[in-house]
Design an enzyme around this catalytic site. Structure first.
Site, short mmCIF file in Angstrom:
data_model
loop_
_atom_site.label_atom_id
_atom_site.label_comp_id
_atom_site.label_asym_id
_atom_site.label_seq_id
_atom_site.Cartn_x
_atom_site.Cartn_y
_atom_site.Cartn_z
N CYS A 68 0.82 -1.21 0.00
CA CYS A 68 0.00 0.00 0.00
C CYS A 68 0.86 1.26 0.00
O CYS A 68 1.68 1.47 0.89
CB CYS A 68 -0.91 -0.01 1.22
SG CYS A 68 -1.91 1.49 1.40
N ARG A 71 -0.24 4.77 2.87
CA ARG A 71 -0.24 4.49 4.31
C ARG A 71 -0.05 5.68 5.23
O ARG A 71 -0.10 5.53 6.45
CB ARG A 71 0.83 3.43 4.62
CG ARG A 71 0.42 2.04 4.26
CD ARG A 71 1.55 1.06 4.52
NE ARG A 71 2.50 0.99 3.42
CZ ARG A 71 3.69 0.42 3.48
NH1 ARG A 71 4.12 -0.10 4.61
NH2 ARG A 71 4.48 0.38 2.41
N TRP A 234 -9.31 5.34 0.17
CA TRP A 234 -9.93 5.91 -1.01
C TRP A 234 -9.07 5.51 -2.20
O TRP A 234 -7.93 5.06 -2.05
CB TRP A 234 -10.05 7.43 -0.90
CG TRP A 234 -8.79 8.14 -0.49
CD1 TRP A 234 -7.75 8.51 -1.30
CD2 TRP A 234 -8.44 8.55 0.84
NE1 TRP A 234 -6.78 9.13 -0.55
CE2 TRP A 234 -7.18 9.17 0.76
CE3 TRP A 234 -9.08 8.45 2.08
CZ2 TRP A 234 -6.53 9.69 1.89
CZ3 TRP A 234 -8.43 8.97 3.20
CH2 TRP A 234 -7.16 9.59 3.09
N GLU A 239 -5.44 3.10 -10.14
CA GLU A 239 -6.06 1.78 -9.92
C GLU A 239 -7.23 1.60 -10.89
O GLU A 239 -7.44 0.53 -11.44
CB GLU A 239 -6.58 1.66 -8.49
CG GLU A 239 -5.51 1.79 -7.44
CD GLU A 239 -6.09 1.58 -6.05
OE1 GLU A 239 -6.53 2.57 -5.43
OE2 GLU A 239 -6.15 0.43 -5.60
N1 ARG Z 1 -6.77 -1.98 -6.68
C1 ARG Z 1 -8.05 -2.29 -6.08
C2 ARG Z 1 -9.16 -1.84 -7.02
O1 ARG Z 1 -8.90 -1.26 -8.02
C3 ARG Z 1 -8.22 -1.63 -4.73
C4 ARG Z 1 -7.14 -1.91 -3.71
C5 ARG Z 1 -7.18 -0.96 -2.53
N2 ARG Z 1 -6.98 0.40 -2.95
C6 ARG Z 1 -7.07 1.48 -2.16
N3 ARG Z 1 -6.91 2.64 -2.69
N4 ARG Z 1 -7.31 1.36 -0.87
O2 ARG Z 1 -10.33 -2.02 -6.76
#
Ligand code: ARG
Length: 370
Positions: A68, A71, A234, A239
């Site tokens: 992560c 953090r 968030w 991602e």
């Molecule tokens: N990579 C994952 C997704 O696209 C989420 C993982 C957690 N990500 C976060 N920003 N807490 O759904």
């Protein structure tokens, strides 16, 4: 002569982990009473975590999450101590509360809810889009969730309307019985994706949910395992825009985005993939901002990560990390983490990924209670 064993004594390694956790808890928080707490554990052979201890343990688990990059705010994690909750309808109600509280009108709050023994979720996140395998082998929806979708259908789910963004129901397992629940619309906030100056991109009808709530990781604190402990932060726009919507094995939308942008897709050397990727990232940031939903970008979050590393050093700790997970999938060398090295040791407390429920060996009647 072997030492007499207390009737319900925890195995020694668990006791050791319990004691190690108490040491860390008292050292880090400055809470008084370590000696007394140790005595209780040694005398009773078991540690019953207080809510304060569990909360700090969950925060440490986030702090230790090597994959992560977000953090920095680990100490702000809110923990909902629901260890007395073990019945599926109650679990479901609390999960809906979690989703609404975490969204917080767009100013997303990191929250973790811990449920009681015998509870687990079959979904890897609370909000996931169905992936329906079509007769021609293609997938409608999110190809990553084809196995989960099939599993839920075998458990009795009739399927959704068949859009590319059908929200899957939750499969809540309690004491070996699985029950399905449809999430209410007011618990699932989604952001329509538009681009600040390319209307064609908005016309693609893309969307993504505001909250990533991981629900397939066991929280391990003080030698104890909490199998149902969903947590959220968030999103980081990469991602969604550089993986979920872009990967060839996911929504594979870069060709459609390139077309909307009017790019020359006849030659890879025109770098149309890269240009479409950047504009899709611009679109996701723009859309979340326009909707008032908190989202990180890879330039700021990596700088915040550097700050986290510094703060950990000041606290006398080493920030652990897995470089290959910390670097963003877009322009990684423009961010400071690219140029660093990290110690990838897995510390405790931590989160451990579970085996998907549909890959488990089950005996005769696999889906009791549906
Ligand atoms: N990579 C994952 C997704 O696209 C989420 C993982 C957690 N990500 C976060 N920003 N807490 O759904």
């Amino acid at each position: 002569m072997p030492a007499p064993r207390l009737p319900d004594a925890a195995p020694p390694h668990e006791l050791q982990e319990a004691l190690a956790f108490l040491e860390a808890y008292h050292a880090e928080t400055g809470a008084p009473g370590l000696a007394q707490r140790r005595q209780e554990v040694l005398r009773g052979g078991h540690l019953t975590l207080s809510s304060a201890e569990l909360t700090h343990g969950a925060r440490m688990a986030w702090r230790h999450s090597t994959r992560c990059v977000g953090r920095l705010p680990w100490a702000s994690l809110q923990v909902r101590d629901l260890r007395q909750v073990t019945a599926a309808p109650e679990v479901f109600a609390h999960l809906c509360d979690h989703l609404r509280a975490a969204l917080n009108g767009g100013r997303i709050l990191p929250i973790l809810s811990v449920f009681g023994p015998g509870v687990r979720l079959h979904n890897d996140q609370l909000i996931r889009y169905a992936g329906y395998r079509q007769p021609d082998g293609t997938v409608r929806g999110d190809p990553q969730n084809v196995a989960l979708t099939g599993h839920l259908q075998r458990l009795g789910w009739a399927g959704g309307p068949g859009t590319p963004f059908d929200v899957l129901p939750l499969a809540i397992e309690t004491q070996g019985q699985v029950t399905l629940f449809e999430l209410p619309a007011d618990a699932v906030y989604e952001v329509p994706i538009t681009h600040p100056d390319c209307p064609g991109l908005g016309a693609l009808g893309l969307r993504w949910h505001a909250l990533p709530v991981i629900s397939n990781m066991t929280l391990e604190v003080a030698g104890q395992a909490f199998a149902c402990a969903p947590f959220n932060g968030w999103y980081l726009q990469t991602e969604i825009a550089a993986r979920n919507l872009a990967d060839e094995g996911r929504y594979n939308l870069l060709p459609a985005v390139a077309q909307a942008l009017g790019l020359d897709t006849s030659r890879r050397r025109s770098l149309w993939l890269d240009r479409a990727l950047v504009e899709l990232n611009v679109a996701v940031l723009h859309s979340f901002d326009a909707a008032g939903v908190r989202i990180a970008d890879h330039h700021s979050v990596t700088r915040q990560f550097q700050h986290f590393v510094e703060l950990e050093a000041q606290a006398g700790r080493t920030a652990t990390g897995r470089w290959s997970w910390l670097i963003p999938p877009l322009s990684p060398a423009t961010t400071p983490v690219w140029h660093e090295q990290y110690d990838d040791t897995e510390l405790k407390p931590n989160f451990v990924v579970q085996r998907p429920a549909w890959r488990e060996q089950r005996s005769a009647c696999p889906f009791l209670g549906k």
